[in-house]
Design an enzyme around this catalytic site. Structure first.
Site, mmCIF file in Angstrom:
data_model
loop_
_atom_site.group_PDB
_atom_site.id
_atom_site.type_symbol
_atom_site.label_atom_id
_atom_site.label_comp_id
_atom_site.label_asym_id
_atom_site.label_seq_id
_atom_site.Cartn_x
_atom_site.Cartn_y
_atom_site.Cartn_z
ATOM 1 N N CYS A 79 0.827 -1.208 0.000
ATOM 2 C CA CYS A 79 0.000 0.000 0.000
ATOM 3 C C CYS A 79 0.871 1.271 0.000
ATOM 4 O O CYS A 79 1.484 1.567 -1.021
ATOM 5 C CB CYS A 79 -1.008 -0.036 1.135
ATOM 6 S SG CYS A 79 -2.422 1.004 0.740
ATOM 7 N N HIS A 172 -3.359 -4.851 1.933
ATOM 8 C CA HIS A 172 -2.632 -5.083 3.189
ATOM 9 C C HIS A 172 -2.542 -6.592 3.456
ATOM 10 O O HIS A 172 -3.421 -7.147 4.108
ATOM 11 C CB HIS A 172 -3.360 -4.409 4.354
ATOM 12 C CG HIS A 172 -3.115 -2.949 4.459
ATOM 13 N ND1 HIS A 172 -2.294 -2.383 5.416
ATOM 14 C CD2 HIS A 172 -3.570 -1.921 3.712
ATOM 15 C CE1 HIS A 172 -2.261 -1.076 5.260
ATOM 16 N NE2 HIS A 172 -3.028 -0.774 4.237
ATOM 17 N N GLU A 174 -0.836 -8.139 5.517
ATOM 18 C CA GLU A 174 -0.664 -8.414 6.956
ATOM 19 C C GLU A 174 -1.993 -8.355 7.700
ATOM 20 O O GLU A 174 -2.023 -8.523 8.919
ATOM 21 C CB GLU A 174 0.374 -7.447 7.552
ATOM 22 C CG GLU A 174 -0.114 -6.056 7.906
ATOM 23 C CD GLU A 174 -0.431 -5.148 6.714
ATOM 24 O OE1 GLU A 174 -0.345 -5.598 5.554
ATOM 25 O OE2 GLU A 174 -0.803 -3.989 6.957
HETATM 26 N N1 GLN Z 1 -3.667 6.364 1.199
HETATM 27 C C1 GLN Z 1 -2.359 6.099 1.716
HETATM 28 C C2 GLN Z 1 -1.296 6.893 0.981
HETATM 29 O O1 GLN Z 1 -1.572 7.473 -0.012
HETATM 30 C C3 GLN Z 1 -2.034 4.617 1.631
HETATM 31 C C4 GLN Z 1 -2.999 3.852 2.465
HETATM 32 C C5 GLN Z 1 -2.448 2.604 3.048
HETATM 33 O O2 GLN Z 1 -1.242 2.387 3.121
HETATM 34 N N2 GLN Z 1 -3.352 1.768 3.492
HETATM 35 O O3 GLN Z 1 -0.185 6.936 1.397
#
Ligand code: GLN
Length: 194
Positions: A79, A172, A174
């Site tokens: 992410c 995610h 995890e």
């Molecule tokens: N929206 C976050 C970003 O732009 C990422 C979200 C996440 O890691 N769950 O950094």
């Protein structure tokens, strides 16, 4: 069996504790990484989810930028971590840190305007059964070259991919309740192969 690989989890901000737990249960020794010197002592590194703007600022402040561009061991961005490893970032700050470790263009916070977060049963080309993938304000992602091996897609967007030993997932892992991706990453850190 070979010694447990030591795998760093960047612990500046975000969901690093959960990764440590999954790594431990996948046969690795997790280490919280807060200083660039620690990169010499690990067999692989996870950049966790969180806020990529915040993590990027902290990476610069603590001198991680060049060491992470040069880090040769397996690295996995989940992410926000995926955003940081990408070549191009849309929807970020003008000087947002893009480590350019994988040929992807990502757009922050653009997935599902109606729902910020969702879970999908995701088929990955390197796993036999789908994984329950939790997306939380995930980035949209598109490949910029054929060096990117796409492992999974959602709505025509890259949800998991690999470029040599750089792995990314927009969800995610995890939080999936499933150790298979962590086990695969630990195995690649053990052998040094992808
Ligand atoms: N929206 C976050 C970003 O732009 C990422 C979200 C996440 O890691 N769950 O950094």
């Amino acid at each position: 069996m070979a010694a447990k690989p030591t795998i760093g989890v960047l612990a500046l901000q975000g969901a690093f504790v959960e990764h440590e737990d999954y790594l431990r249960r996948s046969g690795a020794l997790p280490v919280e990484v807060r200083l660039p010197e620690q990169l010499d002592e690990i067999d692989g590194l996870i950049l966790p989810g969180g806020e990529s703007t915040t993590i990027g600022k902290l990476l610069r402040r603590f001198g991680f930028e060049e060491p992470l561009r040069k880090f040769e061991k397996p690295i996995w961005g989940t992410c926000a971590g995926m955003i940081l490893l990408s070549k191009e970032i849309l929807g970020g700050l003008p000087d947002q840190l893009a480590l350019d470790r994988i040929d992807l263009r990502v757009t922050r916070n653009a997935f599902g305007r109606q729902v910020d977060s969702f879970t999908a049963q995701l088929e990955l080309s390197n796993l036999e059964e789908p994984i329950p993938a939790v997306f939380i304000r995930a980035p949209l992602a598109q490949p910029l070259s054929d060096r990117v091996e796409i492992l999974a897609e959602v709505d025509g967007q890259v949800a998991a991919a690999r470029q040599q030993n750089v792995w990314v997932s927009s969800f995610h892992p995890e939080l999936s309740g499933d150790l298979r991706l962590h086990k695969a990453f630990v195995a690649s850190c053990r052998t040094g192969e992808t």
